[in-house]
Design an enzyme around this catalytic site. Structure first.
Site, short mmCIF file in Angstrom:
data_model
loop_
_atom_site.label_atom_id
_atom_site.label_comp_id
_atom_site.label_asym_id
_atom_site.label_seq_id
_atom_site.Cartn_x
_atom_site.Cartn_y
_atom_site.Cartn_z
CD1 TRP B 103 43.68 33.60 49.64
CD2 TRP B 103 43.89 35.67 50.18
NE1 TRP B 103 45.01 33.62 49.87
CE2 TRP B 103 45.08 34.90 50.06
CE3 TRP B 103 43.86 36.79 50.67
CZ2 TRP B 103 46.63 35.56 50.24
CZ3 TRP B 103 45.01 37.66 50.52
CH2 TRP B 103 46.29 37.05 50.50
CG ASP B 172 39.38 36.46 45.47
OD1 ASP B 172 39.91 36.51 44.28
OD2 ASP B 172 39.72 36.47 46.57
CE LYS B 196 46.96 34.78 44.02
NZ LYS B 196 48.21 34.00 44.96
#
Lengths: 361, 361
Positions: B103, B172, B196
């Site tokens: 990511w 993030d 999540k």
């Protein structure tokens, strides 16, 4: 069955009761997976079936040719206002827009942020967007011609789409998408925020024609390129799985229970007629738009007297009619009668309007 | 109660059962409105209460100072990869990124599409991202320092955040947001895709500090500017109402049922220990990352033998453990044990691993 109000919200809006019941009944155990749809991976087979089914049903309902792709993109129609000029402008070719209300105006504003040569080739702003313009000329070398098929706030709807000649049409169909059959061939791109006729807020359904994909610059942020969604079947990043699941259920209802777009249009015409007949025969209710272009989705009207209008809106609310107040930018009244609003709800509202008139004249 | 599997999905992922039950039970009649939450206007009082409550709970749970705003933006973390450089780059100031996995790599790629001077000041790519780098130097004049707090695919997690000095941190936090207390003061912006620890896919929660807002160029497309969300309390256009509603329920569970982030962290540590103890004592399971930085959210491991690994994954599935397969890009095994995964589920998996080892050695 739980007690339900008559929901005339402009969006998010009423959805079919059988769809809501299906969501509720399987909410803790989606397709026998032992988990909720909102806990299910977007890479799971069970979700793959959902998104593929939604795409296939869209293609069948609209009789789309093979040259079209169906995409799901987050951000709603407002996000499309930004993506369209970014992806589909041709160098040194103007962008043509028709301005028929609040949403067209916003689309034009966003185009002008990105592209210098944006032309408003027709507008009904001179009469507060109460009609749809005609007799305009599309630039032959325009990148595209953009218009709004149904004006949610002003209550107008194109009965025959503008003729772009060889210039591809791009259309914001958010508020009348899937409410009647459409000849999609002249369209380069069609988009619709889901929260009116399709499902929950949080996703736009985008239909793009292959030739449009060739225009996309290759230096765009990945998430803002239509190519990303096309190349990854809308699964480049985690899509809004719940919204797509509900859309699939709504499309299933539309195709299998209603019987398709011809039948949906017949029902929608009948619903709209019920309200417009009351308005046309009334001494206290009057429509706000030219009757030649009034919307089958959003019936806008006013009362002749402001005090009476206040009382009407307040009585409507008390009697279980929700969302009948007009948009804050225009005031007045509006009944949004999207696909899922039942004929019984519309009949009840029409009767209520007649009774209100009897009691107040 | 319906039969539920043990859900170790990496996202969309397990959500608290009491939240799912609440959604189901009020699905046809949201707060007594006589309509579903997905039919409710984003301008309705009932929804206003939801979004305001979600914002207030976020502020309380993270003990945010008044200089922070909480925003809801569609498009997930991938959309933030694009918005961050677009909104927060300072002219002629480099963007510093730390690369710790898939990511981070994507975030860097998107920054480079928009800004020339993007510097990767530290990376653990040399060892397949199995550790977290240290001993790096942040450019003093950098616009910001970006990093990923928890690496969902590689299974590493920062225990102590990188020190940016006066350079604001941007993080993030998608896969460990709200899993433990955070000192937010060094952060200019924190973002987290909901799917999540927070709720359904289709929205990112963004926390932005006031001084960052001053950096935003005024010629951005409206929908891509953080100022739009700040100035309109995330209601510039129709937000993903259902996703925000679920987030509010999850935050309510976190604050009122669990008791806050300190308690959540204690539970998460206990859950992670159960799995890492099995791995550390095993002859057939081995962790894939440095034990000093292994994640409390995503426990990644492999089996010493490939055939055995296949059998383990297949047996796990048969025994009701879902999502234990590693990400397709790395293979192996991964158990995602986000906030809502119960200690009972984790104990069951730990026992299953021990039994599998006994039966296969």
């Amino acid at each position: 069955m739980e007690e339900r109000v008559h929901n005339f919200n402009a969006g998010p809006a009423a959805l079919p009761l059988e769809v809501l019941e299906e969501i509720r009944n399987s909410f803790l155990n989606f397709k026998g997976t032992g988990m909720s749809i909102i806990e299910t991976s977007h890479r799971a087979v069970a979700f793959d079936e959902v998104i593929n089914d939604a795409v296939e049903r869209t293609k069948r309902l609209l009789k789309l040719g093979d040259e079209f792709s169906v995409l799901f993109i987050q951000g709603g129609a407002s996000h499309q206002f930004c993506m369209i000029p970014m992806n589909l402008s041709l160098p040194n070719k103007p962008l043509d827009y028709i301005n028929t209300g609040t949403w067209s105006t916003k689309a034009i504003k966003e185009a002008r942020i990105q592209v210098e040569d944006v032309r408003v080739i027709a507008s009904s702003e001179d009469k507060n967007f109460s009609y749809l313009p005609s007799g305009f000329t599309v630039d032959k070398d325009a990148s595209f011609l953009h218009f709004t098929s149904n004006n949610t706030i002003k209550g107008t709807q194109w009965k025959k789409y503008p003729d772009g000649g060889d210039v591809p049409l791009i259309c914001d169909m958010s508020s009348d998408f899937m409410s009647h059959p459409v000849d999609t061939r002249p369209f380069g791109l069609i988009y619709a925020g889901a929260q009116k006729n399709l499902g929950p807020a949080g996703v736009a359904l985008v239909i793009i024609r292959d030739d449009m994909l060739k225009r996309i610059p290759n230096n765009l942020p990945t998430i803002l390129s239509y190519a990303t969604y096309k190349d990854n079947d809308s699964l480049f990043n985690t899509p809004p799985t719940f919204a797509i699941y509900v859309i699939d259920l709504v499309l299933t209802w539309l195709e299998d229970t209603i019987g398709g777009l011809e039948e949906m249009e017949r029902i929608n015409k009948e619903k709209a007629s019920l309200l417009y007949e009351v308005i046309d025969e009334s001494k206290i209710f009057k429509g706000t738009t030219d009757s030649s272009c009034r919307s089958m989705m959003n019936a806008t009207f006013r009362l002749t007297d402001e005090e009476l209008e206040k009382n009407f809106l307040s009585d409507a609310m008390k009697n279980g009619f929700v969302g009948v107040k007009g948009h804050k930018s225009v005031g007045g009244c509006r009944a949004s009668i999207y696909n899922a609003v039942t004929i019984e709800s519309v009949k009840s509202l029409a009767n209520f309007m007649k009774e209100f008139e009897s009691a107040n004249t």
